[in-house]
Motif scaffolding. Structure first.
Motif, short mmCIF file in Angstrom:
data_model
loop_
_atom_site.label_atom_id
_atom_site.label_comp_id
_atom_site.label_asym_id
_atom_site.label_seq_id
_atom_site.Cartn_x
_atom_site.Cartn_y
_atom_site.Cartn_z
N GLN A 127 15.94 -2.02 -5.18
CA GLN A 127 15.63 -0.93 -4.22
C GLN A 127 15.41 0.26 -4.84
N PHE A 128 15.79 0.56 -6.22
CA PHE A 128 15.50 1.81 -6.99
C PHE A 128 14.01 1.84 -7.09
N PHE A 129 13.40 0.66 -7.46
CA PHE A 129 12.09 0.53 -7.51
C PHE A 129 10.95 0.66 -6.51
N SER A 130 11.82 -0.07 -5.51
CA SER A 130 11.03 -0.06 -4.05
C SER A 130 10.90 1.27 -3.50
N LEU A 131 12.09 2.30 -3.75
CA LEU A 131 11.92 3.47 -3.10
C LEU A 131 10.95 4.63 -4.01
N MET A 132 11.11 4.18 -5.13
CA MET A 132 10.19 4.98 -6.15
C MET A 132 8.81 4.73 -5.82
N THR A 133 8.36 3.49 -5.79
CA THR A 133 7.09 3.21 -5.25
C THR A 133 6.74 3.50 -4.07
N ASN A 134 7.53 3.32 -3.01
CA ASN A 134 6.96 3.57 -1.45
C ASN A 134 7.47 4.81 -1.03
N TRP A 135 7.74 5.76 -1.67
CA TRP A 135 8.40 7.02 -1.31
C TRP A 135 7.48 7.44 0.06
N LYS A 136 6.22 7.42 -0.39
CA LYS A 136 5.40 8.08 0.92
C LYS A 136 5.49 7.25 1.88
N PRO A 137 5.27 6.09 2.38
CA PRO A 137 5.41 5.53 3.54
C PRO A 137 7.02 5.54 4.12
N ASN A 138 7.78 5.43 3.31
CA ASN A 138 9.19 5.32 3.50
C ASN A 138 9.49 6.55 4.45
N ASN A 139 8.71 7.90 3.93
CA ASN A 139 9.36 9.09 4.88
C ASN A 139 8.06 9.47 5.63
N GLY A 140 6.94 8.57 6.10
CA GLY A 140 5.84 9.02 6.94
C GLY A 140 5.20 10.05 6.13
N LEU A 141 4.84 10.00 4.78
CA LEU A 141 4.30 11.16 3.97
C LEU A 141 3.00 10.76 3.41
N ASP A 142 2.28 9.59 4.23
CA ASP A 142 1.01 8.92 3.53
C ASP A 142 -0.03 9.98 3.35
N ASP A 143 0.06 11.23 4.21
CA ASP A 143 -1.13 12.41 4.01
C ASP A 143 -0.80 13.44 2.94
N ALA A 144 0.49 13.26 2.29
CA ALA A 144 0.91 14.36 1.53
C ALA A 144 -0.08 14.32 0.22
N PRO A 145 -0.53 15.45 -0.16
CA PRO A 145 -1.25 15.69 -1.45
C PRO A 145 -0.58 15.23 -2.83
N GLU A 146 0.90 15.10 -2.83
CA GLU A 146 1.52 14.83 -4.04
C GLU A 146 1.33 13.20 -4.31
N GLU A 147 1.27 12.93 -5.52
CA GLU A 147 1.31 11.48 -6.12
C GLU A 147 2.41 11.13 -7.11
N LEU A 148 3.03 10.20 -7.32
CA LEU A 148 4.01 10.05 -8.39
C LEU A 148 3.15 9.63 -9.39
N LEU A 149 3.03 10.36 -10.72
CA LEU A 149 2.13 9.91 -11.77
C LEU A 149 2.66 9.03 -12.60
N PHE A 150 3.53 8.30 -12.39
CA PHE A 150 3.84 7.15 -13.33
C PHE A 150 4.62 6.07 -12.30
N GLY A 151 4.74 4.94 -12.93
CA GLY A 151 5.13 3.70 -12.04
C GLY A 151 6.59 3.21 -12.84
N PRO A 152 6.99 2.18 -12.16
CA PRO A 152 8.14 1.54 -12.71
C PRO A 152 8.20 1.10 -14.12
N GLU A 153 6.78 0.80 -14.35
CA GLU A 153 6.94 0.19 -15.82
C GLU A 153 7.43 1.21 -16.90
#
Length: 331
Positions: A127-153
């Motif tokens: 769940q942690f990694f899913s929330l981290m990866t999908n923070w935009k769609p989970n919150n309806g923020l697909d159009d937000a300009p921010e991107e998380l610059l690192f991934g679960p790896e």
């Protein structure tokens, strides 16, 4: 990163790590202190902060209903986006990103980490990694300009809520998620000692040390200092005294380690403004005081692992066998 020659002493590593890393002026304070001292620290992310309050249902902790957690979620959409900006700023400054898991279910909050099985820990990490990866769609923020610059790896370790969890249940979950280190377990001995491996995962325990101002042994975690001082009762007027207690204890730990076994020193903290923000200024002052001292390196867990694995295995084993320091009053 150098392999020491025979007779050379290890540097004194200091590992600052912060549980939760929610947006706070204290985050800026540590970014500034680290920049001023050429230091690196470890930010332990709480998965709840990737969800707005309205979208809490995307999380379901082991044995709990959807949308339930023991601490707050991420607030508004703007607050979640601000969280992402701070995480990016921290990552770009060269610090390490780890996990503080998600729901913060400790003893007293129902089915807690002390009871969780390997399946539960796998579920929590998934769940942690899913929330981290999908923070935009989970919150309806697909159009937000921010991107998380690192991934679960990049997440190779973390700290469990309230230092809870059984190693026999945790280790298989860490292995399944590619973890290489943990800093959750209370120290098996009093004092500061070298990290050790548990089934291939490096364990950096939270030290239990002697505190000269408290005149007793003390788990060196900010909340535990607070509980020892006044059972964690909010009393901002006592903040100067608490800061002095914490500062003097940190300095004692550092001096004993640097003049003794040179074991990496774990400094575990939160950004919370507990007791009139009694703890963060003490930790930031300590960072500024020692991170520029000779033979001292303020680094991340992964930095120290890379350094240890570069050393002669027999010499590393010998360091690990050295007696703990800061276990009693300094002689």
């Amino acid at each position: 990163m150098t392999r020491l020659a025979p007779g050379e002493k290890p540097p004194q590593f200091v590992l600052f790590s912060f549980d939760g890393v929610g947006v706070s002026p204290n985050w800026d304070m540590f970014l500034d202190a680290a920049d001023a001292t050429d230091s690196r620290f470890t930010a332990l992310m709480t998965g709840l902060y990737f969800l707005t309050d309205d979208n809490a249902f995307h999380y379901q902790g082991p044995g709990h209903a959807p949308g339930k957690a023991a601490v707050a979620f991420g607030g508004t959409a703007d607050e979640v986006r601000e969280q992402i900006r701070y995480l990016n700023k921290t990552w770009l400054a060269g610090h390490e990103m780890g996990t503080h898991y998600v729901g913060h279910f400790c003893a007293g909050s129902g089915y807690s980490g002390a009871q969780w099985t390997t399946d539960d820990w796998n579920h929590e990490l998934d769940q942690f990694f899913s929330l981290m990866t999908n923070w935009k769609p989970n919150n309806g923020l697909d159009d937000a300009p921010e991107e998380l610059l690192f991934g679960p790896e990049v997440v190779k370790g973390g700290r469990t809520q309230c230092l809870e969890g059984r190693l026999d249940q945790l280790v298989p979950a860490w292995q399944a998620h590619g973890m290489t280190w943990d800093s959750s377990m209370p120290s098996p001995t009093t004092g500061v000692s070298w990290p050790y491996k548990v089934d291939g995962v490096w364990e950096f325990p939270i030290p239990n040390v002697y505190s000269p101002p408290l005149r007793k042994t003390q788990t060196a975690l900010d909340y535990n200092f607070w509980y020892s001082f006044n059972e964690a009762k909010d009393d901002p007027s006592s903040a100067p005294r608490v800061r002095r207690i914490v500062s003097e204890t940190y300095r004692f730990m550092y001096d004993e380690a640097k003049n003794g076994n040179r074991a990496p020193l774990v400094i575990a903290n939160h950004f919370n403004d507990w007791n009139g923000n009694a703890f963060n200024p003490a930790a930031a002052d300590f960072m500024r005081d020692v991170c520029g001292e000779p033979e001292t390196i303020c680094a991340t867990y992964s930095d120290v692992i890379a350094w240890m694995e570069l050393q002669d295995p027999d010499r590393l084993a010998a360091w690990q066998q050295l007696p703990p320091v800061a276990a009693g009053a300094s002689r």
